[in-house]
Design a protein around this motif. Structure first.
Motif, PDB file in Angstrom:
ATOM      1  N   GLN A 226     135.626  63.703  87.153  1.00  0.00           N
ATOM      2  CA  GLN A 226     135.220  64.860  87.935  1.00  0.00           C
ATOM      3  C   GLN A 226     135.378  66.110  87.080  1.00  0.00           C
ATOM      4  O   GLN A 226     136.333  66.224  86.310  1.00  0.00           O
ATOM      5  N   TRP A 227     134.426  67.028  87.259  1.00  0.00           N
ATOM      6  CA  TRP A 227     134.381  68.204  86.396  1.00  0.00           C
ATOM      7  C   TRP A 227     134.324  69.473  87.229  1.00  0.00           C
ATOM      8  O   TRP A 227     133.618  69.533  88.234  1.00  0.00           O
ATOM      9  N   ASP A 228     135.078  70.481  86.789  1.00  0.00           N
ATOM     10  CA  ASP A 228     134.956  71.830  87.334  1.00  0.00           C
ATOM     11  C   ASP A 228     134.011  72.615  86.427  1.00  0.00           C
ATOM     12  O   ASP A 228     134.201  72.649  85.202  1.00  0.00           O
ATOM     13  N   ILE A 229     133.001  73.225  87.034  1.00  0.00           N
ATOM     14  CA  ILE A 229     131.984  73.945  86.276  1.00  0.00           C
ATOM     15  C   ILE A 229     132.143  75.438  86.533  1.00  0.00           C
ATOM     16  O   ILE A 229     132.110  75.886  87.686  1.00  0.00           O
ATOM     17  N   HIS A 230     132.333  76.196  85.468  1.00  0.00           N
ATOM     18  CA  HIS A 230     132.482  77.644  85.554  1.00  0.00           C
ATOM     19  C   HIS A 230     131.263  78.294  84.898  1.00  0.00           C
ATOM     20  O   HIS A 230     130.952  78.027  83.746  1.00  0.00           O
ATOM     21  N   GLY A 231     130.584  79.145  85.649  1.00  0.00           N
ATOM     22  CA  GLY A 231     129.401  79.802  85.118  1.00  0.00           C
ATOM     23  C   GLY A 231     128.323  79.909  86.179  1.00  0.00           C
ATOM     24  O   GLY A 231     128.532  79.520  87.330  1.00  0.00           O
ATOM     25  N   PRO A 232     127.185  80.472  85.811  1.00  0.00           N
ATOM     26  CA  PRO A 232     126.857  80.872  84.439  1.00  0.00           C
ATOM     27  C   PRO A 232     127.565  82.160  84.013  1.00  0.00           C
ATOM     28  O   PRO A 232     127.708  83.089  84.803  1.00  0.00           O
ATOM     29  N   LEU A 233     128.020  82.163  82.772  1.00  0.00           N
ATOM     30  CA  LEU A 233     128.517  83.373  82.132  1.00  0.00           C
ATOM     31  C   LEU A 233     127.345  84.027  81.407  1.00  0.00           C
ATOM     32  O   LEU A 233     126.512  83.341  80.824  1.00  0.00           O
ATOM     33  N   PHE A 234     127.270  85.330  81.452  1.00  0.00           N
ATOM     34  CA  PHE A 234     126.156  86.078  80.854  1.00  0.00           C
ATOM     35  C   PHE A 234     124.819  85.582  81.404  1.00  0.00           C
ATOM     36  O   PHE A 234     123.908  85.237  80.651  1.00  0.00           O
ATOM     37  N   PRO A 235     124.676  85.521  82.732  1.00  0.00           N
ATOM     38  CA  PRO A 235     123.447  84.968  83.320  1.00  0.00           C
ATOM     39  C   PRO A 235     122.217  85.755  82.887  1.00  0.00           C
ATOM     40  O   PRO A 235     122.238  86.985  82.801  1.00  0.00           O
ATOM     41  N   GLY A 236     121.155  85.015  82.605  1.00  0.00           N
ATOM     42  CA  GLY A 236     119.912  85.631  82.167  1.00  0.00           C
ATOM     43  C   GLY A 236     119.802  85.804  80.667  1.00  0.00           C
ATOM     44  O   GLY A 236     118.740  86.177  80.168  1.00  0.00           O
ATOM     45  N   TRP A 237     120.886  85.528  79.954  1.00  0.00           N
ATOM     46  CA  TRP A 237     120.880  85.625  78.493  1.00  0.00           C
ATOM     47  C   TRP A 237     120.818  84.226  77.882  1.00  0.00           C
ATOM     48  O   TRP A 237     121.430  83.288  78.395  1.00  0.00           O
ATOM     49  N   GLU A 238     120.113  84.106  76.777  1.00  0.00           N
ATOM     50  CA  GLU A 238     120.183  82.882  75.988  1.00  0.00           C
ATOM     51  C   GLU A 238     121.490  82.883  75.211  1.00  0.00           C
ATOM     52  O   GLU A 238     121.784  83.839  74.486  1.00  0.00           O
ATOM     53  N   VAL A 239     122.272  81.843  75.364  1.00  0.00           N
ATOM     54  CA  VAL A 239     123.517  81.704  74.615  1.00  0.00           C
ATOM     55  C   VAL A 239     123.277  80.680  73.514  1.00  0.00           C
ATOM     56  O   VAL A 239     123.177  79.477  73.774  1.00  0.00           O
ATOM     57  N   PHE A 240     123.157  81.174  72.282  1.00  0.00           N
ATOM     58  CA  PHE A 240     122.858  80.289  71.164  1.00  0.00           C
ATOM     59  C   PHE A 240     124.065  79.453  70.775  1.00  0.00           C
ATOM     60  O   PHE A 240     123.917  78.318  70.333  1.00  0.00           O
ATOM     61  N   HIS A 241     125.270  80.011  70.917  1.00  0.00           N
ATOM     62  CA  HIS A 241     126.448  79.213  70.597  1.00  0.00           C
ATOM     63  C   HIS A 241     127.670  79.802  71.277  1.00  0.00           C
ATOM     64  O   HIS A 241     127.790  81.020  71.422  1.00  0.00           O
ATOM     65  N   ILE A 242     128.569  78.913  71.699  1.00  0.00           N
ATOM     66  CA  ILE A 242     129.879  79.285  72.217  1.00  0.00           C
ATOM     67  C   ILE A 242     130.885  78.336  71.588  1.00  0.00           C
ATOM     68  O   ILE A 242     130.685  77.124  71.589  1.00  0.00           O
ATOM     69  N   LYS A 243     131.947  78.889  71.011  1.00  0.00           N
ATOM     70  CA  LYS A 243     132.885  78.053  70.254  1.00  0.00           C
ATOM     71  C   LYS A 243     134.301  78.581  70.424  1.00  0.00           C
ATOM     72  O   LYS A 243     134.535  79.797  70.420  1.00  0.00           O
ATOM     73  N   GLY A 244     135.253  77.653  70.570  1.00  0.00           N
ATOM     74  CA  GLY A 244     136.657  78.008  70.674  1.00  0.00           C
ATOM     75  C   GLY A 244     137.368  77.889  69.343  1.00  0.00           C
ATOM     76  O   GLY A 244     136.954  77.136  68.455  1.00  0.00           O
ATOM     77  N   SER A 245     138.462  78.619  69.206  1.00  0.00           N
ATOM     78  CA  SER A 245     139.249  78.598  67.973  1.00  0.00           C
ATOM     79  C   SER A 245     140.211  77.417  67.980  1.00  0.00           C
ATOM     80  O   SER A 245     140.977  77.250  68.933  1.00  0.00           O
ATOM     81  N   PRO A 246     140.218  76.590  66.925  1.00  0.00           N
ATOM     82  CA  PRO A 246     141.221  75.522  66.842  1.00  0.00           C
ATOM     83  C   PRO A 246     142.642  76.068  66.804  1.00  0.00           C
ATOM     84  O   PRO A 246     143.579  75.410  67.260  1.00  0.00           O
ATOM     85  N   GLY A 247     142.814  77.275  66.273  1.00  0.00           N
ATOM     86  CA  GLY A 247     144.140  77.864  66.182  1.00  0.00           C
ATOM     87  C   GLY A 247     144.641  78.446  67.485  1.00  0.00           C
ATOM     88  O   GLY A 247     145.854  78.622  67.664  1.00  0.00           O
ATOM     89  N   ASN A 248     143.730  78.757  68.407  1.00  0.00           N
ATOM     90  CA  ASN A 248     144.087  79.305  69.715  1.00  0.00           C
ATOM     91  C   ASN A 248     142.954  78.986  70.678  1.00  0.00           C
ATOM     92  O   ASN A 248     141.963  79.711  70.731  1.00  0.00           O
ATOM     93  N   PRO A 249     143.071  77.913  71.457  1.00  0.00           N
ATOM     94  CA  PRO A 249     141.958  77.497  72.320  1.00  0.00           C
ATOM     95  C   PRO A 249     141.528  78.542  73.346  1.00  0.00           C
ATOM     96  O   PRO A 249     140.423  78.449  73.885  1.00  0.00           O
ATOM     97  N   ASP A 250     142.385  79.528  73.627  1.00  0.00           N
ATOM     98  CA  ASP A 250     141.989  80.584  74.556  1.00  0.00           C
ATOM     99  C   ASP A 250     141.041  81.596  73.917  1.00  0.00           C
ATOM    100  O   ASP A 250     140.415  82.386  74.622  1.00  0.00           O
TER     101      ASP A 250
END
Length: 333
Positions: free
Chosen positions: A25-49
């Motif tokens: 089961q999954w919790d889905i958060h979004g859309p973030l920045f609705p109406g915009w094309e999001v080419f990439h979203i990436k988290g930091s290995p050093g700080n996942p937040d």
């Protein structure tokens, strides 16, 4: 985190999917920045937040965003991507020279250890780095010295879409550009070499010794074996055992060796995944059957994974960033 998080960029905005270790089961958060094309979203290995986002809009252009709390809140950061030195040119579709112009950020790759250091691959192709959490960006212009005037756009543009950081050698960076090929730096991005020996592009590049001009779609590595690289090329699935110095084909029994995405198992360095697409003019799975193919032998011998995937009338495309693995056991794809 004890579960898994999937960061998804779409033409409708960004989404964050979160599940526990069972991944049922999954919790889905979004859309973030609705109406915009999001080419990439990436988290930091050093700080996942710490998350970074590249968003684009035909009206408002390119915008960079950063979150320090796992995506709950966001702040706009630096958006000036200025090519270093005198503006240069690259090869156009007709073989003429065309001015290099910044359009958007295709790829974000945070440092493996420092959350404030992040790399950005852009169109028209170049590599930038920020050391202040995205507030300012500096080009690693040595990459363009690797015959940048001969790089030409693929169908999606002249984009730097792959950035690999070697976990055992902080000075090694590997990039891939459509349609120029793969490149490696062994001095932290100051100087670069084309690493395309063994790639074949007979129609576009009849001379097999040509150093640049190959349409590489994606490259991946396993952190335990960083010298072993796996590539999905425009046509052909390829492998290198020496950090790109030479490549050989491992397409084997795949129904098509065209595709965009490739991934390696989190715990098994010789287990790799691809999603074959029918051709460069027909962007859907062969026979309308969506199949992920797995090789447990590092290539050549492939088996179709179909359970839960549509096996009729499926005419979707799976692009280069749309195949990922998690680090749980068993590994999720």
């Amino acid at each position: 985190m004890t579960g898994v998080r999937v960061l998804v960029g779409t033409r409708k905005g960004a989404f964050i999917l979160i599940s526990d270790s069972q991944r049922e089961q999954w919790d889905i958060h979004g859309p973030l920045f609705p109406g915009w094309e999001v080419f990439h979203i990436k988290g930091s290995p050093g700080n996942p937040d710490r998350l970074y986002v590249s968003q684009s809009n035909d009206w408002f252009g390119q915008v960079m965003q950063r979150s320090n709390d796992g995506g709950k809140t966001w702040e706009t950061v630096g958006n000036k991507f200025i090519y270093a030195g005198t503006p240069d040119t690259h090869q156009w579709f007709d073989g003429s020279q065309h001015p290099r112009e910044f359009k958007r950020v295709w790829k974000l790759e945070p440092s493996l250890t420092d959350p404030d250091t992040v790399y950005a691959g852009v169109e028209d192709a170049a590599l930038f780095r920020s050391s202040d959490g995205g507030q300012s960006w500096q080009e690693l212009s040595g990459l363009r010295q690797a015959k940048g005037h001969l790089w030409s756009p693929g169908a999606g543009g002249l984009c730097l879409h792959t950035i690999l950081l070697d976990p055992g050698n902080p000075n090694r960076i590997i990039t891939a550009i459509s349609a120029a090929g793969s490149f490696r730096s062994d001095d932290g991005g100051q100087t670069w070499l084309p690493v395309n020996k063994g790639l074949q592009s007979n129609y576009e590049l009849p001379d097999p010794s040509t150093e640049v001009g190959h349409c590489v779609h994606s490259i991946t590595m396993h952190s335990a074996h960083p010298n072993v690289l796996f590539m999905q090329k425009h046509w052909d699935v390829m492998r290198s055992d020496n950090a790109g110095d030479s490549w050989y084909e491992i397409s084997g029994n795949l129904p098509s060796d065209f595709g965009f995405a490739i991934a390696v198992h989190a715990h098994e360095p010789e287990t790799i995944y691809v999603v074959p697409i029918k051709s460069d003019s027909e962007h859907y799975p062969p026979e309308g059957k969506l199949r992920v193919y797995r090789s447990r032998a590092g290539g050549n011998e492939w088996e179709a994974l179909t359970h839960g995937l549509p096996q009729s009338n499926c005419y979707v495309n799976v692009l280069r960033s749309a195949l990922a693995v998690d680090s749980l056991d068993p590994c999720g794809v």
